[in-house]
Enzyme design. Structure first.
Site, PDB file in Angstrom:
ATOM      1  N   ARG A 126      -9.301  -9.109 -13.586  1.00 37.38           N
ATOM      2  CA  ARG A 126      -8.105  -8.641 -13.909  1.00 37.38           C
ATOM      3  C   ARG A 126      -7.285  -9.830 -14.154  1.00 37.38           C
ATOM      4  NH1 ARG A 126      -5.186  -6.061  -8.559  1.00 37.38           N
ATOM      5  NH2 ARG A 126      -3.644  -6.061  -9.890  1.00 37.38           N
ATOM      6  N   ARG A 127      -6.117  -9.564 -14.685  1.00 34.82           N
ATOM      7  CA  ARG A 127      -5.015 -10.690 -14.626  1.00 34.82           C
ATOM      8  C   ARG A 127      -5.338 -12.045 -15.323  1.00 34.82           C
ATOM      9  NH1 ARG A 127      -2.027  -9.964  -8.459  1.00 34.82           N
ATOM     10  NH2 ARG A 127      -0.564  -8.403  -9.343  1.00 34.82           N
ATOM     11  N   TYR A 176       2.365   5.489  -2.598  1.00 38.09           N
ATOM     12  CA  TYR A 176       2.822   7.002  -1.988  1.00 38.09           C
ATOM     13  C   TYR A 176       4.417   7.250  -2.295  1.00 38.09           C
ATOM     14  CZ  TYR A 176      -1.784   7.004  -0.471  1.00 38.09           C
ATOM     15  OH  TYR A 176      -3.265   6.636  -0.327  1.00 38.09           O
ATOM     16  N   HIS A 203       0.829  -1.314   0.040  1.00 33.69           N
ATOM     17  CA  HIS A 203       0.180  -0.049  -0.061  1.00 33.69           C
ATOM     18  C   HIS A 203       0.732   1.275   0.237  1.00 33.69           C
ATOM     19  CE1 HIS A 203      -2.581   3.064   0.470  1.00 33.69           C
ATOM     20  NE2 HIS A 203      -1.796   3.763   1.585  1.00 33.69           N
ATOM     21  N   HIS A 243      -8.370   1.907 -11.968  1.00 36.92           N
ATOM     22  CA  HIS A 243      -7.794   2.890 -11.086  1.00 36.92           C
ATOM     23  C   HIS A 243      -6.393   3.329 -11.066  1.00 36.92           C
ATOM     24  CE1 HIS A 243      -6.953   4.400  -6.791  1.00 36.92           C
ATOM     25  NE2 HIS A 243      -6.307   3.121  -6.636  1.00 36.92           N
ATOM     26  N   PHE A 244      -5.653   2.202 -11.128  1.00 44.60           N
ATOM     27  CA  PHE A 244      -4.197   2.578 -10.956  1.00 44.60           C
ATOM     28  C   PHE A 244      -3.387   3.015 -12.300  1.00 44.60           C
ATOM     29  CE2 PHE A 244      -3.518  -2.380 -10.827  1.00 44.60           C
ATOM     30  CZ  PHE A 244      -2.832  -2.454 -12.029  1.00 44.60           C
ATOM     31  N   HIS A 245      -4.253   2.707 -13.411  1.00 41.83           N
ATOM     32  CA  HIS A 245      -3.719   3.333 -14.592  1.00 41.83           C
ATOM     33  C   HIS A 245      -3.981   5.095 -14.396  1.00 41.83           C
ATOM     34  CE1 HIS A 245      -2.720  -0.764 -15.965  1.00 41.83           C
ATOM     35  NE2 HIS A 245      -1.860  -0.042 -16.555  1.00 41.83           N
TER      36      HIS A 245
HETATM   37 FE1  HAS Z   1      -4.914   2.859  -4.946  1.00 37.45          FE
HETATM   38  C1  HAS Z   1      -5.457  -0.659  -5.154  1.00 37.45           C
HETATM   39  C2  HAS Z   1      -7.485   2.997  -2.538  1.00 37.45           C
HETATM   40  C3  HAS Z   1      -4.448   6.300  -4.055  1.00 37.45           C
HETATM   41  C4  HAS Z   1      -2.097   2.653  -6.906  1.00 37.45           C
HETATM   42  N1  HAS Z   1      -3.991   1.363  -6.034  1.00 37.45           N
HETATM   43  C5  HAS Z   1      -4.342   0.291  -6.059  1.00 37.45           C
HETATM   44  C6  HAS Z   1      -3.517  -0.636  -6.886  1.00 37.45           C
HETATM   45  C7  HAS Z   1      -2.436   0.279  -7.333  1.00 37.45           C
HETATM   46  C8  HAS Z   1      -2.974   1.418  -6.631  1.00 37.45           C
HETATM   47  C9  HAS Z   1      -1.328   0.080  -8.082  1.00 37.45           C
HETATM   48  O1  HAS Z   1      -8.939   1.004  -0.602  1.00 37.45           O
HETATM   49  C10 HAS Z   1      -3.556  -2.294  -7.131  1.00 37.45           C
HETATM   50  C11 HAS Z   1      -2.769  -3.150  -6.215  1.00 37.45           C
HETATM   51  C12 HAS Z   1      -2.934  -4.516  -7.100  1.00 37.45           C
HETATM   52  O2  HAS Z   1      -2.206  -4.891  -7.844  1.00 37.45           O
HETATM   53  O3  HAS Z   1      -3.702  -5.065  -6.536  1.00 37.45           O
HETATM   54  N2  HAS Z   1      -5.711   4.460  -3.629  1.00 37.45           N
HETATM   55  C13 HAS Z   1      -7.078   4.496  -2.728  1.00 37.45           C
HETATM   56  C14 HAS Z   1      -7.176   5.490  -2.284  1.00 37.45           C
HETATM   57  C15 HAS Z   1      -6.191   6.408  -2.660  1.00 37.45           C
HETATM   58  C16 HAS Z   1      -5.473   5.665  -3.595  1.00 37.45           C
HETATM   59  C17 HAS Z   1      -8.292   5.596  -1.098  1.00 37.45           C
HETATM   60  N3  HAS Z   1      -3.635   4.151  -5.450  1.00 37.45           N
HETATM   61  C18 HAS Z   1      -3.423   5.511  -5.165  1.00 37.45           C
HETATM   62  C19 HAS Z   1      -2.117   6.077  -5.637  1.00 37.45           C
HETATM   63  C20 HAS Z   1      -1.816   5.242  -6.231  1.00 37.45           C
HETATM   64  C21 HAS Z   1      -2.352   3.980  -6.289  1.00 37.45           C
HETATM   65  C22 HAS Z   1      -1.825   7.507  -5.646  1.00 37.45           C
HETATM   66  C23 HAS Z   1      -0.157   5.123  -7.279  1.00 37.45           C
HETATM   67  C24 HAS Z   1       0.489   6.089  -7.256  1.00 37.45           C
HETATM   68  N4  HAS Z   1      -6.177   1.597  -4.063  1.00 37.45           N
HETATM   69  C25 HAS Z   1      -7.186   1.804  -3.092  1.00 37.45           C
HETATM   70  C26 HAS Z   1      -7.731   0.364  -2.626  1.00 37.45           C
HETATM   71  C27 HAS Z   1      -7.070  -0.556  -3.316  1.00 37.45           C
HETATM   72  C28 HAS Z   1      -6.433   0.255  -4.407  1.00 37.45           C
HETATM   73  C29 HAS Z   1      -8.607   0.296  -1.562  1.00 37.45           C
HETATM   74  C30 HAS Z   1      -7.270  -2.000  -3.469  1.00 37.45           C
HETATM   75  C31 HAS Z   1      -8.380  -2.343  -4.430  1.00 37.45           C
HETATM   76  C32 HAS Z   1      -8.394  -4.050  -4.630  1.00 37.45           C
HETATM   77  O4  HAS Z   1      -9.553  -4.387  -4.143  1.00 37.45           O
HETATM   78  O5  HAS Z   1      -7.584  -4.408  -4.951  1.00 37.45           O
HETATM   79  C33 HAS Z   1      -6.089   7.731  -2.344  1.00 37.45           C
HETATM   80  O6  HAS Z   1      -4.973   8.291  -1.548  1.00 37.45           O
HETATM   81  C34 HAS Z   1      -6.617   8.927  -3.606  1.00 37.45           C
HETATM   82  C35 HAS Z   1      -6.406  10.261  -2.961  1.00 37.45           C
HETATM   83  C36 HAS Z   1      -6.522  11.132  -4.229  1.00 37.45           C
HETATM   84  C37 HAS Z   1      -7.078  12.491  -4.377  1.00 37.45           C
HETATM   85  C38 HAS Z   1      -6.959  13.036  -5.681  1.00 37.45           C
HETATM   86  C39 HAS Z   1      -6.348  14.356  -5.537  1.00 37.45           C
HETATM   87  C40 HAS Z   1      -6.085  15.137  -6.633  1.00 37.45           C
HETATM   88  C41 HAS Z   1      -5.118  15.966  -7.156  1.00 37.45           C
HETATM   89  C42 HAS Z   1      -5.005  16.679  -8.280  1.00 37.45           C
HETATM   90  C43 HAS Z   1      -5.335  17.810  -8.421  1.00 37.45           C
HETATM   91  C44 HAS Z   1      -5.988  18.595  -9.741  1.00 37.45           C
HETATM   92  C45 HAS Z   1      -5.257  19.729 -10.025  1.00 37.45           C
HETATM   93  C46 HAS Z   1      -5.644  20.257 -11.199  1.00 37.45           C
HETATM   94  C47 HAS Z   1      -4.681  20.685  -8.950  1.00 37.45           C
HETATM   95  C48 HAS Z   1      -7.845  12.825  -3.323  1.00 37.45           C
HETATM   96  C49 HAS Z   1      -3.821  16.224  -6.065  1.00 37.45           C
HETATM   97  C50 HAS Z   1      -6.978  20.727 -11.250  1.00 37.45           C
HETATM   98  C51 HAS Z   1      -7.412  22.013 -12.256  1.00 37.45           C
HETATM   99  C52 HAS Z   1      -8.769  22.064 -12.261  1.00 37.45           C
HETATM  100  C53 HAS Z   1      -9.050  23.209 -12.776  1.00 37.45           C
HETATM  101  C54 HAS Z   1      -9.745  21.229 -12.010  1.00 37.45           C
HETATM  102 CU    CU Z   2      -3.610   0.706  -1.062  1.00 34.76          CU
END
Ligand code: HAS
Ligand code: CU
Length: 554
Positions: free
Chosen positions: A443-444, A234, A230, A380-382
């Site tokens: 998947r996979r 980050y 997990h 999600h992760f792409h």
């Molecule tokens: Fe995730 C599964 C929950 C973030 C990567 N995640 C994965 C896997 C990967 C991955 C690789 O709870 C699969 C692993 C595998 O092979 O089985 N993930 C989350 C949550 C977040 C999250 C709650 N994940 C990431 C990030 C990753 C990543 C970052 C890679 C870098 N994820 C999960 C969960 C699983 C999971 C479960 C398990 C699923 C399962 O069942 O297998 C959070 O941290 C996300 C928070 C993000 C935000 C977005 C903030 C937006 C920003 C951009 C702002 C835009 C701007 C421009 C400034 C709140 C900072 C805007 C301009 C305008 C004008 C609009």
């Molecule tokens: Cu995670």
């Protein structure tokens, strides 16, 4: 008043030999990324029922190709990039050179680790995917190589700590400059996070592959894996946040509104490490209460990313308004979209908003039961690692490679086309993956080989994945062309410094804020939470059941 967030605002350059080592560390990441991306094309086309595996050495089967894709892109490329980029940013932030011996040791360690791991994947003895769950068993060079890749990050940490200690000795009472602060916290966070995978590989899997253990304990090994698996996401993301906070505001002519908000956001990541169980919501043997606690903590780790979204958006807005943009969103069109470095990273941010939302869905227990092990998860992760991180790395490369080479970027236009192709590609790709996942597409799985009639929704989803993935591939190839041409044929120039942001408010030296720099207290808090969440579970697993024999499926 605006204050630079670096200690040597008037310029500081690394000694040439250190710059060279950083360059080759980053380039190792790019070379590995090129191989990984090639292995992405076969994966995406597989969903559209086009099988190209047999044409390429090193990805003769679906699982071999998928292992290469995951390990090269998500583990080795990201680590090499972090080792080079973060070390460089910390040196720049502190205005001090790094320890040369440690820099060299880190480079050679990750190089040897990469060769061992890649060798095992290519010769077909390690088709165990990037999660390498036992009882799937790989040959020993795979595990040894990965261990070395992780050790290279520890060597980089040591380098950062030594350099910071020197800075503190020479500048008593000063705040740690923000750019350096972000880099150091990223590596402290990773050092704690990586303990799970190191124990899994060094104590269990590597000796097992050498015949020293007769079996594996899948639940304990999976738990150790996800302890790291997990927070590893980050460790991929935080170097990118360093760029979004520490560099992008400068690149768009804006500024960061708060120094402390950035530090608090990084500290929140540092503290909330132990939530790997949200990858094990469907694992038997993990109690309901533990899964509940981890779901709550997972929602908590949403917060620092939201803080980042608002801070970075405001920095973009300041830049856009200074450039004459007005109205509610007019400023957004006035940021320098023609700069490929900015364009790629802002597109990456937009994709990350969708990545974040899908993360929240994954984290919701009942939703997770619906989408776990379906293509929703790669959807999600792409958007996260595959775009927020990978496309940002490409964006960073558009100034980093010219800086490291002291050459002009070969073609800004090609960089822009690459970024847009990749971004449009991932939107189509993720739409396919997500809708397919909701329709139960696993998947996979080598979908092109399924012998039964496809359920409704799979066919369209598969085609979207194939089309979107191909666009991402073309975008990435164009990126490599731009980088290769810059290195080989770029016009010589002099680039004195890296871009770094200014903050609107000076870092305070009295009050509560200097407490943010007393890292040892935050480290204690982080370790404590890990012990509270993982301690009782791991203790309940003794005596370990090291009795499941390994097997090789492919
Ligand atoms: Fe995730 C599964 C929950 C973030 C990567 N995640 C994965 C896997 C990967 C991955 C690789 O709870 C699969 C692993 C595998 O092979 O089985 N993930 C989350 C949550 C977040 C999250 C709650 N994940 C990431 C990030 C990753 C990543 C970052 C890679 C870098 N994820 C999960 C969960 C699983 C999971 C479960 C398990 C699923 C399962 O069942 O297998 C959070 O941290 C996300 C928070 C993000 C935000 C977005 C903030 C937006 C920003 C951009 C702002 C835009 C701007 C421009 C400034 C709140 C900072 C805007 C301009 C305008 C004008 C609009
Ligand atoms: Cu995670």
């Amino acid at each position: 008043m605006t204050t630079p967030i670096v200690a040597a605002p008037d310029g500081f350059s690394l000694p040439d030999e250190q710059r060279r080592l950083i360059k080759w560390t980053v380039y190792l990441g790019f070379i590995v990324l090129a191989v990984g991306v090639l292995n992405g094309l076969d994966q995406a086309l597989n969903y559209a029922h086009i099988d190209i595996f047999r044409f390429f050495p090193g990805m003769r089967t679906y699982y071999q190709g998928l292992t290469a894709h995951g390990v090269f892109n998500a583990i080795i490329m990201t680590f090499a990039f972090a080792n080079g980029f973060v070390a460089m940013a910390v040196a720049r932030g502190l205005g001090m050179k790094l320890n040369h011996g440690l820099l060299a040791a880190s480079f050679w360690t990750i190089l040897v680790g990469t060769l061992l791991t890649a060798g095992a994947i290519v010769n077909g003895t390690a088709s165990v995917l990037y999660t390498f769950y036992p009882p799937l068993e790989a040959s020993w060079p795979f595990y040894l190589g990965l261990a070395l890749v992780v050790i290279s990050t520890w060597i980089t940490s040591a380098n950062l700590f030594v350099t910071l200690a020197k800075f503190r000795r020479e500048h008593p009472g000063q705040r740690i400059p923000l750019l350096a602060y972000m880099g150091v916290v990223t590596y402290v966070f990773w050092d704690i996070s990586s303990l799970g995978i190191v124990v899994e590989v060094v104590v269990f899997l590597l000796p097992w592959s050498l015949g020293l253990w007769h079996g594996a304990d899948p639940l304990v090994d999976r738990t150790l894996f996800w302890f790291t698996g997990h927070p590893i996401v980050y460790f991929w993301l935080l170097p990118i946040y360093m760029s979004w906070y520490g560099m992008i505001p400068r690149q768009v002519g804006g500024a960061l509104f708060s120094d402390s908000v950035v530090r608090i956001s990084f500290l929140l990541f540092l503290i909330i490490i132990p939530i790997g169980f949200h990858h094990q919501f469907v694992d038997p043997g993990v109690s309901r209460e533990l899964k509940y606690a981890v779901a709550v903590l997972t929602f908590a780790v949403f917060v620092p990313s939201l803080m980042t979204a608002f801070s970075v958006m405001y920095a973009l807005e300041i830049g856009g308004r200074r450039a004459g943009g007005n109205g509610l969103i007019g400023w957004f069109f006035r940021i320098p979209w023609k700069d490929p470095s900015v364009c790629a990273q802002v597109l990456a941010m937009l994709a990350f908003m969708l990545g974040g939302i899908t993360g929240l869905m994954n984290a919701s227990y009942t939703m997770n039961l619906e989408i776990h092990n379906t293509t929703f998860v790669p959807g999600h992760f792409h958007l996260t690692v595959g775009t927020a991180v990978a496309l940002s790395i490409m964006g960073i490369a558009y100034w980093l490679v010219p800086y490291l080479e002291q050459k002009e970027l070969w073609s800004a236009k090609a960089g822009l086309v690459s970024s847009w192709l990749y971004f449009i590609g991932v939107l189509i790709f993720a739409r396919g993956m997500i809708s397919g996942g909701l329709a139960g597409m696993p998947r996979r799985t080598a979908i092109s080989l399924v012998p039964y009639a496809e359920p409704p929704g799979w066919r369209l989803a598969g085609i979207l994945v194939g089309v979107g993935g191909s666009l991402m591939f073309i975008g990435a190839v164009l990126f490599f062309v731009v980088i290769a041409m810059t290195v080989l044929a770029g016009k010589r120039t002099e680039i004195a410094d890296i871009p770094y942001s200014v903050t609107l408010v000076t870092p305070q030296t009295s009050g509560w804020e200097p407490g943010l720099d007393r890292l040892r207290y935050w480290i204690v808090a982080s370790v404590l939470l890990c012990v509270i969440i993982y301690g009782p579970f791991l203790a309940s697993q003794f005596p370990l059941q090291l009795n499941v024999p390994g097997f090789r499926a492919f």
